[in-house]
Design a protein around this motif. Structure first.
Motif, short mmCIF file in Angstrom:
data_model
loop_
_atom_site.label_atom_id
_atom_site.label_comp_id
_atom_site.label_asym_id
_atom_site.label_seq_id
_atom_site.Cartn_x
_atom_site.Cartn_y
_atom_site.Cartn_z
N ARG A 1 11.24 4.96 -14.83
CA ARG A 1 10.11 5.14 -16.52
C ARG A 1 10.80 4.56 -17.92
NH1 ARG A 1 10.90 11.45 -17.58
NH2 ARG A 1 10.87 11.46 -19.70
N THR A 2 10.69 3.29 -16.80
CA THR A 2 10.79 1.79 -18.09
C THR A 2 12.51 2.23 -18.70
OG1 THR A 2 9.50 2.34 -19.70
CG2 THR A 2 8.75 1.41 -17.94
N ASN A 3 12.55 1.46 -19.79
CA ASN A 3 13.16 2.16 -21.16
C ASN A 3 13.22 2.94 -22.14
OD1 ASN A 3 12.11 0.07 -22.20
ND2 ASN A 3 13.63 -1.22 -22.62
N PHE A 4 11.98 3.61 -21.84
CA PHE A 4 11.73 4.22 -23.18
C PHE A 4 12.28 4.77 -23.05
CE2 PHE A 4 9.75 8.24 -23.61
CZ PHE A 4 8.43 7.75 -24.81
N ASP A 5 12.54 6.34 -22.33
CA ASP A 5 14.31 7.21 -23.46
C ASP A 5 15.03 7.25 -23.52
OD1 ASP A 5 12.64 10.07 -21.51
OD2 ASP A 5 12.46 8.27 -20.35
N TYR B 1 17.11 -0.17 -17.21
CA TYR B 1 15.46 0.97 -17.24
C TYR B 1 15.86 1.75 -16.34
CZ TYR B 1 12.41 -2.13 -18.20
OH TYR B 1 11.49 -3.04 -19.31
N SER C 1 15.37 3.96 -25.36
CA SER C 1 15.10 2.65 -26.59
C SER C 1 14.25 4.06 -27.73
CB SER C 1 13.68 2.35 -26.31
OG SER C 1 14.22 1.37 -25.54
N GLN C 2 13.99 5.62 -27.28
CA GLN C 2 12.78 5.94 -28.22
C GLN C 2 14.47 6.75 -29.13
OE1 GLN C 2 9.99 4.97 -28.80
NE2 GLN C 2 9.86 8.11 -28.95
N HIS D 1 2.22 6.71 -20.35
CA HIS D 1 2.44 5.09 -20.78
C HIS D 1 3.37 4.86 -21.76
CE1 HIS D 1 3.54 8.04 -23.67
NE2 HIS D 1 4.70 6.76 -24.97
N TYR D 2 5.02 5.61 -20.74
CA TYR D 2 5.79 5.09 -20.71
C TYR D 2 6.65 4.46 -18.68
CZ TYR D 2 6.61 9.75 -20.02
OH TYR D 2 6.58 10.77 -18.64
#
Ligand code: GAP
Length: 514
Positions: free
Chosen positions: A339-343, A369, A345-346, A314-315
């Motif tokens: 992996r976008t900015n998922f990690d 990103y 940001s989390q 999903h990320y």
């Protein structure tokens, strides 16, 4: 296929016999899916790691390395999603008491249908000879068409169940396909459950209130949580990358194929931080660059292929695998993920710390990103070993097993051998070793016939054998034997260094990546 399985068995035996890979804890009957690297294996593995590390950190001014700890704060794994979602679907057989991955049982069933299709095709190919048209046969043969339709339907149903995370449906597929346990032969299956792959342990004494910590299942999170440290202390400007090599641990349920799927393994990962909106350009760059890194080894361009992911996490907004042709088919060796900015940001959310980059050119701040490349050292090792192994028939009925390892990766670069153990030949051979050893891993060998000594070096992939004979004492020349062609040439002792360096140095391999 059976022939390939035999070859694979021989490669595994060879790896043990020649000190590359040993089963872990062997004198205690081993520990499943855990292996030790022997005296030659560790050198080959270190050379692979050096090739990756230097390709990343020397050839790219904007990539630096780190070495983060295996233990990390447990909240990291909550933030990354591993605590909740790093799972495999498991099923038990009540009779054998054995545990299986439900998805692997179904994948094996699909592979069985593929085998049946291929057998029909091979039978027809033999029958029709030269005039055989495979496409036409696939379309017109009733039995093959039926098998293809069955395979497609099963594959579609399976993919949907996996995408929907539908465990009941996975079980139902196993029942409907009448899949039996290979050990008990029965269909007495339990429900399918999710099983988390992370190993847990405790940190601190229980009296103080021990904390549950995990053995990291990937090295990447150590990079994400150090993003700010490296960016600030290294004054890094986007785009830039952080590389890391280290151990990772996964409690794999189905651990098979030697060092392909292990419970303790090593990863080489690089996270490349980019501006939002520029990630696809960098994804393309790294996809192409990583394949070039692999191909530069000369194992055969046809042995690689990309496998683009249709279903993305999903990320992620793009993902591809680099697959290598192992004796058991094309298999993933490396993953390249956008992996976008998922990690980041989390981690910002869970730690409460601001993890942003101020971009002086845009005069604004953003969460970078990430493009990741992640490769397993052990899988890389396996691909190099398998594609280098050859059993050769020689003239005069002789034979040899030779590892055509890329010279820069070979554990031993040259072996120096006195023709006989007298007349001052060992002394001169030692003199040569004492000079070459400063630059190359060099062996001295005086035992057995020269032919046997050559075979021993061929079996561990030593690119050069240097033989010292009586003529050497007179004119300071030696014979230089090339591993792959077995050709021998007479060269001056003073020229050895230059000749060997040209072929075996990591530098010459890295230059191919220019
Ligand atoms: N950080 C991303 C990540 O870990 P992955 O696809 O799960 O992605 C990356 O793993 C690579 O690590 C794989 O392509 C493979 O080479 C290696 N790898 C993963 N699990 C492994 C295992 N159980 N044994 C050996 N190598 C493994």
């Amino acid at each position: 296929m059976a022939q390939q399985e035999d070859v694979f068995k021989k490669i595994v035996a060879h790896a043990k016999e020649y000190g590359f890979v040993f089963p872990s804890s062997e004198i205690y009957d081993g520990l499943s899916a855990v292996y030790d690297y022997g005296q030659n294996g560790v050198e080959l593995k270190n050379n692979i790691k050096r090739y990756w590390w230097e390709a990343m950190t020397l050839l790219h001014e904007n990539i630096v390395g780190i070495d983060s700890a295996i233990f990390m704060h447990p909240t990291i794994w909550k933030a990354s999603g591993h605590v909740d979602a790093f799972n495999d679907p498991l099923i038990d057989n009540r009779d054998s008491k054995k545990r299986y991955r439900a998805d692997v049982l179904i994948e094996d069933q699909i592979a069985k249908i593929d085998d049946k299709i291929n057998k029909e095709i091979e039978k027809a190919r033999k029958r029709f000879g030269e005039s055989f048209d495979e496409d036409m046969f696939r379309q017109t043969n009733g039995r093959v068409a039926e098998l293809v339709a069955r395979r497609e339907a099963l594959h579609e149903r399976f993919s949907k169940a996996m995408n929907d995370n539908n465990l009941d449906e996975l079980r139902q597929i196993i029942i409907d396909e009448e899949i039996v346990d290979p050990i008990s032969g029965t269909k007495n299956w339990t429900e399918v459950r999710q099983f988390n792959l992370m190993f847990k342990t405790e940190m601190g004494s229980t009296a103080d209130g021990a904390m549950t910590v995990y053995l990291r299942p990937e090295t990447a999170q150590g990079i994400f949580v150090n993003y700010l440290n490296v960016q600030k202390t290294g004054r890094m400007r986007i785009p830039f990358g952080i590389a890391q090599i280290g151990k990772a641990f996964r409690n794999e349920i189905v651990a098979r194929q030697f060092i392909f799927r292990m419970r303790e393994f090593e990863q080489m990962e690089m996270q490349f931080f980019v501006r939002p909106g520029e990630e696809m350009t960098w994804f393309k760059y790294w996809k192409e660059w990583r394949l070039r890194w692999h191909k530069a080894l000369g194992l055969g361009d046809e042995k690689y292929r990309y496998h683009d992911h249709e279903k993305l996490a999903h990320y992620a907004n793009a993902a591809t695998d680099i697959e290598f042709l192992m004796p058991f088919g094309f298999k993933e060796v490396e993953g390249i993920h956008s992996r976008t900015n998922f990690d980041l940001s989390q981690h910002e959310k869970f730690s409460g710390k601001k993890i942003q980059y101020f971009d002086p050119e845009l005069n604004s701040s953003y969460t970078p990103y990430v493009i990741e490349n992640s490769i397993g050292v052990d899988r890389m090792f396996l691909s190099v070993l398998c594609s280098s192994y050859e059993e050769q028939k020689l003239e005069g009925g002789d034979s040899r097993v030779v590892l055509h390892l890329p010279a820069a990766l070979a554990p031993v670069k040259c072996a120096v051998m006195p023709l006989v153990r007298k007349d001052g030949l060992p002394e001169l051979a030692h003199e040569i070793v004492d000079d070459l050893k400063f630059d190359f891993s060099t062996h001295y060998d005086e035992k057995d016939s020269i032919g046997k000594r050559y075979r021993r070096q061929d079996a561990i992939g030593t690119p050069y054998c240097i033989t010292v004979d009586h003529q050497s004492l007179e004119d300071r020349t030696v014979t230089l034997r090339h591993r792959d062609s077995m050709e021998q040439e007479r060269v001056a002792i003073d020229d050895l260094h230059k000749i060997i360096h040209g072929r075996v140095s990591l530098n010459s391999l890295l230059r191919k990546l220019k």
